[in-house]
Design an enzyme around this catalytic site. Structure first.
Site: not given
Ligand code: PMP
Length: 343
Positions: A61-62
């Site tokens: 999700k970064d």
């Protein structure tokens, strides 16, 4: 940006290799071969995993959060003194909280109470304000983590609501990074992609890119029992969701960040499947992923076995997050016994 605005390095140091801040280190994760599990399953094809837990806050999700927040900065929707608000199962929140800390913003995050203590505490470690919300309420319930985040965004002046569940740039982030990386790394030889669906962004964006390069790439998604995606995909009807323990995959509604047209099949996995495979993956391969990684690896093994994939075929499975986020749960024998997953 404000006080975090970078000043140029002295001339003598300008050609050294460094990142201006942690957010620049996301992406370009490697591909790693599974050597033991495929052999145990009698699989001849090559299975490579992409450990997205090597991203700076330990998850896939970064990529999405950094992509959306940079875009918000460019468009002026997020500016000095601003507050970032998001509803998260923990991983997006960690990415948002890191971005906020590195760039000098406030972060306010909402998270369901089923998520691990490690994940909740990690958000606070980055300085974010965290609202823990009940898991067992409908998404439209005002107490849900979605609705709470929306309300906070409405009530907070100068705030930017990331909205990973409806902002389709979530797909775009993976279309521009994860997809091209896998294509490049495999020299276009990928035959099968396996991933999980939370918002759907990872699989939708990656698959869209890969299928544009080669429409024959098969895309398989793992979905936990209790989530609605499997049943909807198979029947076209939306079933009632029921609670399950694995974090980050599955959901009780369909969101615009999921493009089912690029998914060829969905494999249903149970909590037990996900957790036991996460432990096996760690012990047998030295790859410490979380519960969704376990479910995704199981889906990959099942697909390769059932399709009897030939020796020269290549399957790539995306591992969303790190097992360190679940030391108190999946990797804690007492918790596993209490839940009936081990004797
Ligand atoms: N696994 C975990 C642990 C996650 O946190 C997420 C994100 N919710 C996913 C898988 C699924 O990723 P996506 O939202 O891109 O579908």
């Amino acid at each position: 940006m404000n006080s975090h605005n970078p000043t140029p390095l002295p001339a003598r140091l300008r050609d050294i290799a460094y990142a201006e801040d942690m957010t620049e280190t996301a992406g370009n994760t490697p591909l790693v071969r599974l050597r033991v599990l495929p052999r145990e399953w009698g699989i001849k094809a090559t299975i490579l995993v992409k450990p997205e837990f090597l991203n700076p806050t330990g998850s896939v999700k970064d990529r999405m959060a950094i992509y959306l927040l940079r875009q918000a900065e460019r468009k002026g929707e997020l500016s000095p003194g601003g507050t970032i608000v998001e509803a998260t199962s923990g991983n997006t929140g960690a990415a948002v909280a890191m971005f906020a800390a590195a760039h000098g913003y406030r972060a306010i995050l909402t998270i369901p109470d089923k998520m691990s203590a490690e994940k909740i505490n990690a958000l606070r470690a980055f300085g974010a304000q965290v609202h823990v919300c009940p898991t067992a309420v409908a998404p439209e319930d005002p107490r849900s983590y979605y609705e709470t985040a929306k309300r906070i965004a409405r009530e907070t002046p100068h705030s930017y609501f990331v909205g990973q569940y409806f902002n389709t740039d979530n797909i775009e982030a993976h279309y521009r990074t994860t997809g091209p990386e896998i294509w490049r790394q495999t020299k276009g030889k990928i035959d099968v992609l396996v991933g999980g669906i939370g918002t759907g962004g990872t699989v939708s964006g990656t698959a869209r890119y890969l299928k544009e390069q080669n429409p024959k790439v098969a895309v398989i998604a793992a979905d936990p029992e209790g989530s609605v995606f499997y049943h909807y995909f198979k029947t076209g009807a939306l079933p009632e969701a029921h609670p399950y323990l694995v974090e980050g995959i599955g959901d009780d509604f369909l969101c615009p960040t999921l493009d089912l047209t690029v998914i060829d099949d969905i494999c249903q996995v149970s909590d037990r499947d996900c957790f036991l495979m996460a432990r096996d993956l760690t012990r047998k391969e030295g790859i410490c992923g979380g519960g969704s990684s376990g479910g995704i690896v199981l889906a990959a093994l099942r697909y390769a076995q059932e399709a009897d994939l030939a020796e020269d075929k290549l399957l790539v499975a995306i591992l969303p997050d790190h097992g360190n986020k679940y030391i108190s749960k999946i990797f804690n024998d007492e918790w596993m016994r209490e839940k009936g997953f081990i004797e």
